[in-house]
Scaffold this active site. Structure first.
Site, PDB file in Angstrom:
ATOM      1  N   PRO A 250       0.929  -1.211  -0.023  1.00  0.00           N
ATOM      2  CA  PRO A 250       0.066   0.052  -0.077  1.00  0.00           C
ATOM      3  C   PRO A 250       0.766   1.366   0.254  1.00  0.00           C
ATOM      4  O   PRO A 250       0.984   2.134   0.999  1.00  0.00           O
ATOM      5  CB  PRO A 250      -0.809  -0.081   1.357  1.00  0.00           C
ATOM      6  CG  PRO A 250      -0.056  -0.978   2.190  1.00  0.00           C
ATOM      7  CD  PRO A 250       0.565  -1.885   1.291  1.00  0.00           C
ATOM      8  N   CYS A 251       1.579   1.488  -1.171  1.00  0.00           N
ATOM      9  CA  CYS A 251       2.141   2.808  -1.089  1.00  0.00           C
ATOM     10  C   CYS A 251       1.394   4.059  -1.200  1.00  0.00           C
ATOM     11  O   CYS A 251       1.851   5.126  -0.955  1.00  0.00           O
ATOM     12  CB  CYS A 251       2.968   2.676  -2.581  1.00  0.00           C
ATOM     13  SG  CYS A 251       2.291   2.378  -3.914  1.00  0.00           S
TER      14      CYS A 251
END
Length: 289
Positions: A250-251
């Site tokens: 989850p950048c």
């Protein structure tokens, strides 16, 4: 099972509305103006949002403000140390993904996938169409389609794995897409394995991203401290930008320390949409009024 094709179509208008707000946020446009920006009546615009995310446009947009972003990172200094090691898991019953990550070997890295068989497909999702690819050892790519064509996206993917054996096989990747994007309350927890190709530094950063729970956000500086390289915030940013499996790694939960949402490989509007959607999940799951 949710109708992802309809949700994907809904998302296109949600993204269009977010882009409109990015350009006009300072004057706080009315609901009527937001609806007009996507060629819908106020009534149908409200219904669109309710179908896509379950809350009103006004409430959703509160999650996209700079002040909300600042609040997210206010206590981010220790979130990477105390949160769940199992990736995208969280206390909320609506977020049941358990993600583990394995890196390719140095030899496999150098050969750019020689001897690896990859099945891929393009599927509708909550956030528009996405290219999803998997090997026998796990998911190796997930990319949302932007303004570019699916052909351009596929060409970039093929270049990264240029010596692998690629097979267009949406029947193999569709079950994975369904598991990734279905967060129904009655959905069984999904165990997903990722197979990533990157440098040792990039993999360290991606593993840190997996520790950011739903409803939280950290800064690039936080990631740098967490991996023991406090002066490497810029390099961390570059590694975040090279993330091969956005959303699962989850950048989108990494933002700038002043509260700016920052860039995102799949487009800044999509980053805001995902963060807003996750906030809405938390909002609904806790019964917050």
């Amino acid at each position: 099972m949710k109708d992802f094709r309809q949700l994907s179509k809904d998302y296109q208008r949600v993204e269009q509305a977010i882009k409109f707000l990015e350009e006009n946020f300072n004057r706080q446009p009315s609901l009527a103006e937001m609806a007009e920006s996507v060629n819908l009546s106020e009534y149908h615009f409200q219904r669109l949002f309710s179908r896509w995310v379950g809350i009103s446009p006004k409430r959703f947009l509160q999650f996209l403000t700079k002040e909300y972003a600042k609040n997210l990172i206010k206590n981010s200094s220790n979130v990477l140390d105390v949160t769940y090691d199992s990736g995208l898991s969280s206390p909320g019953r609506l977020h049941h993904l358990f993600v583990s990550c394995e890196a390719v070997t140095p030899g496999e890295y150098k050969t750019k996938g020689r001897g690896i068989k990859i099945a891929y497909g393009v599927h509708p999702s909550l956030f528009g169409d996405c290219l999803l690819a998997t090997t026998e050892r796990g998911i190796c790519a997930l990319h949302f389609v932007r303004e570019e064509s699916k052909t351009d996206l596929l060409n970039r993917f093929q270049k990264k794995w240029q010596n692998a054996s690629l097979e267009f096989s949406p029947q193999k990747t569709r079950p994975l897409a369904d598991r990734i994007f279905d967060f129904s309350a009655d959905q069984e927890p999904a165990s997903l394995h990722l197979y990533v190709r990157g440098t040792n530094f990039q993999i360290k950063v991606w593993e840190a991203l997996l520790r950011i729970p739903l409803g939280s956000a950290v800064t690039y500086e936080d990631i740098a401290v967490h991996i023991g390289m406090p002066r490497a915030a810029r390099a961390v940013g570059n590694a975040v930008g090279q993330n091969p499996i956005p959303f699962l790694i989850p950048c989108h939960r990494v933002i700038r320390k002043l509260g700016d949402f920052g860039n995102y490989g799949s487009g800044p509007a999509r980053k805001k949409a995902i963060l807003g959607w996750e906030a809405a999940l938390q909002f609904a799951d806790t019964g917050t009024k």
